[in-house]
Design a protein around this motif. Structure first.
Motif, short mmCIF file in Angstrom:
data_model
loop_
_atom_site.label_atom_id
_atom_site.label_comp_id
_atom_site.label_asym_id
_atom_site.label_seq_id
_atom_site.Cartn_x
_atom_site.Cartn_y
_atom_site.Cartn_z
N THR A 3 0.83 -1.20 0.00
CA THR A 3 0.00 0.00 0.00
C THR A 3 0.86 1.26 0.00
O THR A 3 2.02 1.23 0.44
N TYR A 61 -3.89 3.58 -1.24
CA TYR A 61 -3.96 2.79 -2.47
C TYR A 61 -3.31 1.43 -2.27
O TYR A 61 -2.26 1.32 -1.63
N LYS A 62 -3.91 0.41 -2.86
CA LYS A 62 -3.29 -0.90 -2.99
C LYS A 62 -2.42 -0.81 -4.24
O LYS A 62 -2.91 -0.46 -5.32
N THR A 63 -1.14 -1.12 -4.09
CA THR A 63 -0.19 -0.88 -5.18
C THR A 63 0.39 -2.16 -5.79
O THR A 63 1.39 -2.12 -6.48
N ASP A 64 -0.25 -3.29 -5.53
CA ASP A 64 0.26 -4.57 -6.06
C ASP A 64 0.22 -4.64 -7.57
O ASP A 64 1.04 -5.33 -8.18
N GLU A 65 -0.74 -3.96 -8.18
CA GLU A 65 -0.89 -4.00 -9.63
C GLU A 65 -1.16 -2.59 -10.15
O GLU A 65 -1.66 -1.74 -9.44
N GLU A 66 -0.82 -2.38 -11.43
CA GLU A 66 -1.14 -1.11 -12.10
C GLU A 66 -2.48 -1.28 -12.81
O GLU A 66 -2.72 -2.32 -13.41
N PRO A 67 -3.34 -0.33 -12.82
CA PRO A 67 -3.27 0.89 -12.02
C PRO A 67 -3.56 0.58 -10.55
O PRO A 67 -4.19 -0.42 -10.22
N TRP A 68 -3.11 1.46 -9.67
CA TRP A 68 -3.35 1.30 -8.25
C TRP A 68 -4.86 1.31 -7.97
O TRP A 68 -5.62 1.96 -8.67
N THR A 69 -5.25 0.59 -6.92
CA THR A 69 -6.64 0.52 -6.52
C THR A 69 -6.85 1.34 -5.25
O THR A 69 -6.16 1.11 -4.25
N GLU A 70 -7.79 2.27 -5.30
CA GLU A 70 -8.09 3.08 -4.11
C GLU A 70 -8.77 2.20 -3.07
O GLU A 70 -9.72 1.49 -3.37
N MET A 71 -8.26 2.28 -1.82
CA MET A 71 -8.82 1.50 -0.72
C MET A 71 -9.73 2.35 0.18
O MET A 71 -10.83 1.96 0.49
#
Length: 98
Positions: A3, A61-71
């Protein structure tokens, strides 16, 4: 899960900084709140900056994958030439009281 925490000005959709922890982002937001209006970063990028405002918040943001996912979002403060007001949302705040 990786994150990141981003301080963003919602009025101008402008990222101010990215942090590895919520506490780091909260500390930075408190520091920004001590900077006078009209000085960077509390000077809006628009030509009418003197009558505009900034509305800061922290976004996780969850940053494991692009694009980042807003948490989730954490309330911050609004600043203009006439005021600095921390958000009244006590449940999710990044205010100076934390």
């Amino acid at each position: 899960m990786a994150t990141k925490y981003v301080i963003e000005d919602q009025v101008h959709a402008e990222w101010q900084s990215t942090h590895d922890s919520l506490s780091s982002a909260q500390s930075e937001l408190r520091r920004i709140s001590t900077i006078p209006w009209g000085e960077a970063p509390n000077r809006c990028p628009c030509q009418s900056w003197g009558t505009c405002e900034r509305a800061y918040e922290i976004i996780e943001y969850k940053t494991d994958e692009e694009p980042w996912t807003e948490m989730q979002r954490f309330a911050g403060f609004d600043i203009s030439a006439s005021k600095l007001v921390w958000s009244a949302d006590e449940s999710k705040t990044a205010s100076a009281g934390e």
